[in-house]
Scaffold this motif. Sequence first.
Motif, short mmCIF file in Angstrom:
data_model
loop_
_atom_site.label_atom_id
_atom_site.label_comp_id
_atom_site.label_asym_id
_atom_site.label_seq_id
_atom_site.Cartn_x
_atom_site.Cartn_y
_atom_site.Cartn_z
N ARG A 146 0.84 -1.21 0.00
CA ARG A 146 0.00 0.00 0.00
C ARG A 146 0.87 1.25 0.00
O ARG A 146 0.61 2.20 -0.73
CB ARG A 146 -0.93 0.00 1.21
N HIS A 147 1.91 1.24 0.82
CA HIS A 147 2.82 2.38 0.87
C HIS A 147 3.51 2.58 -0.48
O HIS A 147 3.68 3.71 -0.94
CB HIS A 147 3.87 2.20 1.97
N ILE A 148 3.88 1.51 -1.12
CA ILE A 148 4.52 1.60 -2.43
C ILE A 148 3.54 2.15 -3.47
O ILE A 148 3.89 3.02 -4.28
CB ILE A 148 5.11 0.25 -2.86
N ALA A 149 2.30 1.66 -3.46
CA ALA A 149 1.29 2.15 -4.40
C ALA A 149 1.02 3.64 -4.20
O ALA A 149 0.90 4.39 -5.17
CB ALA A 149 0.00 1.35 -4.24
N LYS A 150 0.94 4.07 -2.95
CA LYS A 150 0.74 5.48 -2.66
C LYS A 150 1.94 6.30 -3.14
O LYS A 150 1.77 7.41 -3.65
CB LYS A 150 0.54 5.70 -1.15
N THR A 151 3.13 5.77 -2.97
CA THR A 151 4.34 6.44 -3.43
C THR A 151 4.30 6.66 -4.94
O THR A 151 4.59 7.74 -5.43
CB THR A 151 5.59 5.63 -3.04
N ILE A 152 3.91 5.63 -5.67
CA ILE A 152 3.87 5.71 -7.13
C ILE A 152 2.81 6.71 -7.60
O ILE A 152 3.09 7.57 -8.45
CB ILE A 152 3.63 4.32 -7.75
N SER A 153 1.62 6.64 -7.03
CA SER A 153 0.56 7.56 -7.46
C SER A 153 0.91 9.01 -7.11
O SER A 153 0.70 9.92 -7.91
CB SER A 153 -0.79 7.17 -6.86
N TYR A 154 1.47 9.20 -5.94
CA TYR A 154 1.89 10.55 -5.54
C TYR A 154 2.97 11.08 -6.47
O TYR A 154 2.96 12.24 -6.87
CB TYR A 154 2.39 10.53 -4.09
N ARG A 155 3.90 10.22 -6.82
CA ARG A 155 5.03 10.64 -7.66
C ARG A 155 4.56 11.05 -9.05
O ARG A 155 5.05 12.02 -9.63
CB ARG A 155 6.05 9.49 -7.74
N ILE A 156 3.61 10.33 -9.61
CA ILE A 156 3.09 10.67 -10.94
C ILE A 156 2.47 12.07 -10.91
O ILE A 156 2.76 12.91 -11.76
CB ILE A 156 2.08 9.61 -11.42
N ILE A 157 1.63 12.31 -9.92
CA ILE A 157 0.97 13.61 -9.81
C ILE A 157 1.99 14.72 -9.55
O ILE A 157 1.99 15.76 -10.22
CB ILE A 157 -0.10 13.58 -8.69
N SER A 158 2.86 14.50 -8.59
CA SER A 158 3.84 15.51 -8.21
C SER A 158 4.82 15.83 -9.33
O SER A 158 5.14 17.00 -9.58
CB SER A 158 4.61 15.05 -6.97
N LYS B 292 12.99 11.41 -5.23
CA LYS B 292 11.82 11.65 -4.38
C LYS B 292 11.02 10.41 -4.00
O LYS B 292 10.48 10.36 -2.90
CB LYS B 292 10.93 12.72 -4.99
N PRO B 293 10.88 9.38 -4.84
CA PRO B 293 10.15 8.20 -4.37
C PRO B 293 10.81 7.54 -3.16
O PRO B 293 10.13 7.11 -2.23
CB PRO B 293 10.15 7.25 -5.58
N ILE B 294 12.11 7.50 -3.18
CA ILE B 294 12.84 6.91 -2.05
C ILE B 294 12.64 7.77 -0.81
O ILE B 294 12.34 7.26 0.28
CB ILE B 294 14.34 6.77 -2.39
N GLN B 295 12.76 9.06 -0.98
CA GLN B 295 12.56 10.00 0.12
C GLN B 295 11.15 9.88 0.70
O GLN B 295 10.96 9.81 1.91
CB GLN B 295 12.80 11.42 -0.39
N TYR B 296 10.14 9.80 -0.16
CA TYR B 296 8.76 9.71 0.30
C TYR B 296 8.50 8.38 1.00
O TYR B 296 7.85 8.34 2.05
CB TYR B 296 7.79 9.88 -0.88
N TYR B 297 8.99 7.29 0.46
CA TYR B 297 8.77 5.98 1.06
C TYR B 297 9.36 5.93 2.48
O TYR B 297 8.71 5.47 3.41
CB TYR B 297 9.39 4.88 0.19
#
Length: 71
Positions: A7-19, A48-53
């Motif tokens: 779930r955390h990974i999926a949120k990271t990916i969706s957030y990254r696309i938008i951001s 940023k994906p690594i940072q967000y995760y």
Amino acid sequence: MEVSKKRHIAKTISYRIISTTIGIVVVWVVSGSLKVGTAFGIAELVYKPIQYYIHERVWYKWIKYGLKNKQ
């Protein structure tokens, strides 16, 4: 309810696309250069994906702010 790491990974990916999309457009508009905007977006995609995760996992594991116990 248990929250999986997936779930955390999926949120990271969706957030990254938008951001990243917003970042590219903003830098493109400000600089007037799609090339500069795209370069900025690529740089963001690397770190940023690594940072967000990591940020998400720290909050989940150690920061209890805003959580309520189930009764």
